[in-house]
Design a protein around this motif. Structure first.
Motif, PDB file in Angstrom:
ATOM      1  N   CYS A 196       0.841  -1.193   0.000  1.00 36.21           N
ATOM      2  CA  CYS A 196       0.000   0.000   0.000  1.00 36.21           C
ATOM      3  C   CYS A 196       0.880   1.248   0.000  1.00 36.21           C
ATOM      4  O   CYS A 196       1.970   1.248   0.565  1.00 36.21           O
ATOM      5  CB  CYS A 196      -0.899   0.022   1.229  1.00 36.21           C
ATOM      6  N   HIS A 242      -6.472  -1.347   0.053  1.00 37.43           N
ATOM      7  CA  HIS A 242      -7.306  -2.542   0.031  1.00 37.43           C
ATOM      8  C   HIS A 242      -8.760  -2.122   0.219  1.00 37.43           C
ATOM      9  O   HIS A 242      -9.057  -1.298   1.093  1.00 37.43           O
ATOM     10  CB  HIS A 242      -6.905  -3.510   1.160  1.00 37.43           C
ATOM     11  N   GLU A 250      -7.923  -6.613  -5.446  1.00 37.85           N
ATOM     12  CA  GLU A 250      -6.792  -6.573  -4.509  1.00 37.85           C
ATOM     13  C   GLU A 250      -6.621  -5.174  -3.908  1.00 37.85           C
ATOM     14  O   GLU A 250      -6.409  -5.008  -2.723  1.00 37.85           O
ATOM     15  CB  GLU A 250      -5.517  -6.996  -5.228  1.00 37.85           C
ATOM     16  N   HIS A 251      -6.688  -4.160  -4.786  1.00 41.00           N
ATOM     17  CA  HIS A 251      -6.585  -2.760  -4.374  1.00 41.00           C
ATOM     18  C   HIS A 251      -7.612  -1.957  -5.163  1.00 41.00           C
ATOM     19  O   HIS A 251      -7.951  -2.315  -6.285  1.00 41.00           O
ATOM     20  CB  HIS A 251      -5.190  -2.188  -4.659  1.00 41.00           C
ATOM     21  N   THR A 279     -11.931  -0.072  -9.149  1.00 43.04           N
ATOM     22  CA  THR A 279     -10.666  -0.582  -9.671  1.00 43.04           C
ATOM     23  C   THR A 279      -9.939   0.584 -10.333  1.00 43.04           C
ATOM     24  O   THR A 279     -10.552   1.596 -10.702  1.00 43.04           O
ATOM     25  CB  THR A 279     -10.899  -1.698 -10.706  1.00 43.04           C
TER      26      THR A 279
END
Length: 88
Positions: A2, A34, A41-42, A64
């Motif tokens: 991150c 997240h 995923e992120h 996304t």
């Protein structure tokens, strides 16, 4: 990994929140992290809020990266089509 990059700014608008009620939004927070709910995923997370009304006065988006880029392009295209005198 991150980035912990968080961007906060002031905004002036309205959002439809819990129970379908509209409320004024004065703050926006944008960060890539997240997600809580989205199946990725992120995500780019965007929170619109009015802190003076407590935690329920918040609308959150988890997009996304590709969807966020399409949103940016759509916003820019919509604003580009507006005459200057209507932007005040």
């Amino acid at each position: 990994m991150c980035t912990y990059t968080t961007v906060k700014d002031a905004v002036d608008g309205s959002a439809k929140g819990p129970g379908g009620t509209w409320f004024h939004v004065s703050d926006v927070t944008v960060y890539f992290d997240h997600p809580v709910h989205a199946m990725a995923e992120h995500t780019l997370n965007i929170d619109f809020a009015d802190p003076s009304k407590g935690p329920a006065a918040r609308v959150a988006l988890e997009l996304t990266a590709e969807s966020a880029q399409r949103l940016i392009a759509a916003v820019q295209a919509a604003l580009a089509a507006v005459p200057d005198d209507m932007r005040v």
